[in-house]
Design an enzyme around this catalytic site. Structure first.
Site, PDB file in Angstrom:
ATOM      1  N   GLY A 188       0.811  -1.216   0.000  1.00 30.09           N
ATOM      2  CA  GLY A 188       0.000   0.000   0.000  1.00 30.09           C
ATOM      3  C   GLY A 188       0.845   1.266   0.000  1.00 30.09           C
ATOM      4  CB  SER A 189       3.879   2.270   1.888  1.00 30.01           C
ATOM      5  OG  SER A 189       3.341   1.945   3.142  1.00 30.01           O
TER       6      SER A 189
ATOM      7  CB  SER B 113      -1.878  -3.277   1.044  1.00 29.93           C
ATOM      8  OG  SER B 113      -0.938  -4.049   1.742  1.00 29.93           O
ATOM      9  N   GLY B 114      -2.040  -6.453  -0.237  1.00 33.37           N
ATOM     10  CA  GLY B 114      -2.436  -7.843  -0.028  1.00 33.37           C
ATOM     11  C   GLY B 114      -2.683  -8.231   1.423  1.00 33.37           C
ATOM     12  CG  HIS B 115      -0.268  -6.694   4.863  1.00 26.50           C
ATOM     13  ND1 HIS B 115      -0.372  -6.301   6.182  1.00 26.50           N
ATOM     14  CD2 HIS B 115       0.166  -5.616   4.187  1.00 26.50           C
ATOM     15  CE1 HIS B 115       0.017  -5.023   6.284  1.00 26.50           C
ATOM     16  NE2 HIS B 115       0.342  -4.593   5.084  1.00 26.50           N
TER      17      HIS B 115
ATOM     18  CB  THR C 179      12.646 -10.530 -10.841  1.00 22.59           C
ATOM     19  OG1 THR C 179      13.761 -10.361 -11.703  1.00 22.59           O
ATOM     20  CG2 THR C 179      12.055 -11.923 -11.030  1.00 22.59           C
TER      21      THR C 179
ATOM     22  CB  CYS D 296       2.417   3.484  11.313  1.00 26.42           C
ATOM     23  SG  CYS D 296       1.576   2.436  10.167  1.00 26.42           S
TER      24      CYS D 296
HETATM   25  C1  LIG Z   1      -1.802  -0.560   5.860  1.00 24.96           C
HETATM   26  C2  LIG Z   1      -2.134   0.661   5.114  1.00 24.96           C
HETATM   27  C3  LIG Z   1      -1.234   1.233   4.199  1.00 24.96           C
HETATM   28  C4  LIG Z   1       0.143   0.673   3.986  1.00 24.96           C
HETATM   29  O1  LIG Z   1       0.111  -0.558   3.350  1.00 24.96           O
HETATM   30  P1  LIG Z   1       1.453  -1.478   3.362  1.00 24.96           P
HETATM   31  O2  LIG Z   1       1.121  -2.586   2.446  1.00 24.96           O
HETATM   32  O3  LIG Z   1       1.619  -1.918   4.776  1.00 24.96           O
HETATM   33  O4  LIG Z   1       2.551  -0.616   2.872  1.00 24.96           O
HETATM   34  C5  LIG Z   1      -1.618   2.351   3.511  1.00 24.96           C
HETATM   35  N1  LIG Z   1      -2.836   2.901   3.693  1.00 24.96           N
HETATM   36  C6  LIG Z   1      -3.731   2.383   4.549  1.00 24.96           C
HETATM   37  C7  LIG Z   1      -5.058   3.021   4.705  1.00 24.96           C
HETATM   38  C8  LIG Z   1      -3.414   1.258   5.299  1.00 24.96           C
HETATM   39  O5  LIG Z   1      -4.293   0.758   6.156  1.00 24.96           O
END
Ligand SMILES: *Cc1c(COP(=O)(O)O)cnc(C)c1O
Length: 395
Positions: A73-74, A202-204, A240, A327
């Site tokens: 996501g970042s 973001s996958g996780h 890659t 964070c």
């Molecule tokens: C977790 C999160 C991110 C960051 O995602 P990562 O995959 O951990 O870098 C960005 N924006 C929001 C709203 C999030 O909850």
């Protein structure tokens, strides 16, 4: 650990079994580089193509090639915002609009751009945690290059009227990006219906693996390349591919979007039962709008106590929760999100975030309801701040 309750799904989620199984072969048998010309490489390339198709399907992107894989996501947020800023600059536009309670991946990127001559306007989110469309419209200038507003907030779960906000931006010829990391896999997302130009995921956050994400970029928007090197991701993001990662993310997302209405009905019921049960605690309050809110998000303040102490005591009882976002906790600064709602520092300090996924049960809610109120009481009995609050309200 049968009594263990994981209630921090906004920070990250457990990898789903389906995602794990889908990933395994790409760590072992199918290790070829997708860019190579023999069959082993082609198998990897097919896996990446299939993952892209699946993810595009889950968000109704018109073409699989509108989906670009990144590390999370970042990275997606950084690319969208810095890229749009660079595009704007070519037309002499150096103004960006966002909101006060974005994720740090957005806010810190904007601070960086400010140091490089851009101007940023952060919209208020008011006490309910919602941006007002008319305030967006009023903030747009001749030189506005981008509007970036998150779909759902990661701390208080409030959901913004993204379609309406995107329409306003477009009416004025401004690009619109949304950080939908908390929304993808949880609420139904249709990028065409929403009309967004860029969307981060973001996958996780939806039971996929960590370290992989995607940015949807509408066709025709020529963002500059993020990483220079090989021709991966249509030459836009070299390196890659994280094959197992994108395969796992696609498997998790397909599973997540299968039964959204049923799952959300169940989660909303659990959430509301927990909020109602905790609201009987004296001097407690719910942060953010109760209706325009992610189904699995509970965020509350308990006056007179420190969020950190509350978390430690919950952890001792086998409950994983969070105050503010992962964070920022660890620092003693109160959450910028809660401050953006207008909460005073001392109240913002006593906040608790509990976030649930489809893996949580009604028993988890029962357990929190039996464990949390006595902890609040105990912490208050030791708190000079609480004593002051009680004494003040007497006179
Ligand atoms: C977790 C999160 C991110 C960051 O995602 P990562 O995959 O951990 O870098 C960005 N924006 C929001 C709203 C999030 O909850």
């Amino acid at each position: 650990m049968s009594e263990y309750v994981y209630a921090d799904n906004a920070a990250t989620t457990r990898l789903s079994d389906a995602a794990f199984e889908a990933m395994k072969p790409y760590f072992t048998e199918y290790f070829g580089n997708p860019s190579s010309l023999y069959k082993l490489g082609a198998a990897s390339q097919r896996a990446v193509d299939k993952a892209r198709e699946d993810i595009a399907g889950c968000i109704n992107a018109p073409r699989p090639t509108d989906v670009y894989f990144v590390s999370g996501g970042s990275e997606a947020d950084n690319w969208a915002i810095k890229g749009a800023a660079e595009l704007g600059l070519k037309k002499g536009k150096k103004h960006i609009i966002s909101s006060r309670f974005e994720h740090h991946a957005v806010l810190h990127t904007l601070e960086y751009l400010e140091k490089h001559g851009y101007e940023v306007t952060l919209l208020e989110v008011h006490e309910d945690g919602l941006v007002r469309p008319e305030e967006l419209e009023a903030a747009i200038r001749e030189d506005t290059a981008l509007v970036t507003i998150m779909f759902a907030n990661n701390e208080i779960g409030t959901i913004q009227p993204i379609k309406e906000l995107a329409e306003i931006a477009h009416k004025h010829g401004v690009l619109f990006h949304t950080d939908a990391v908390q929304a993808v896999g949880t609420v139904e997302i249709d990028v065409q219906e929403l009309g967004v130009d860029m969307l981060s995921m973001s996958g996780h956050k939806f039971h996929g693996p960590k370290g992989v994400g995607a940015l949807y970029i509408k066709k025709g928007i020529r963002l500059p390349s993020l990483i220079h090197g090989g021709a991966q991701e249509r030459g836009m993001r070299a390196g890659t591919e994280n094959i197992a990662g994108v395969v796992g993310m696609a498997a998790a997302l397909k599973e997540a979007v299968e039964n959204i209405p049923e799952r959300n009905a169940r989660l909303t019921k659990m959430r509301d039962r927990l909020i109602d049960g905790l609201s009987v605690i004296d001097r407690s309050r719910v942060n953010g709008d109760r209706v325009h809110r992610l189904p699995g998000n509970v965020n509350m303040c308990f006056e007179g106590i420190e969020g950190e102490s509350l978390l430690l005591m919950l952890d001792l009882k086998g409950i994983s929760a969070s105050s503010g976002s992962a964070c920022t906790s660890g620092s003693l600064d109160p959450s910028h999100v809660l401050l953006a709602l207008g909460l005073p520092h001392e109240i913002a300090h006593g906040s608790l975030r509990l976030t649930f996924s489809d893996e949580n049960t009604e028993e988890d809610i029962d357990r929190i309801l039996s464990v949390l109120p006595p902890i609040v009481e105990r912490l208050r009995s030791m708190s000079p701040l609480w004593e002051k609050i009680v004494n003040n309200s007497k006179d």
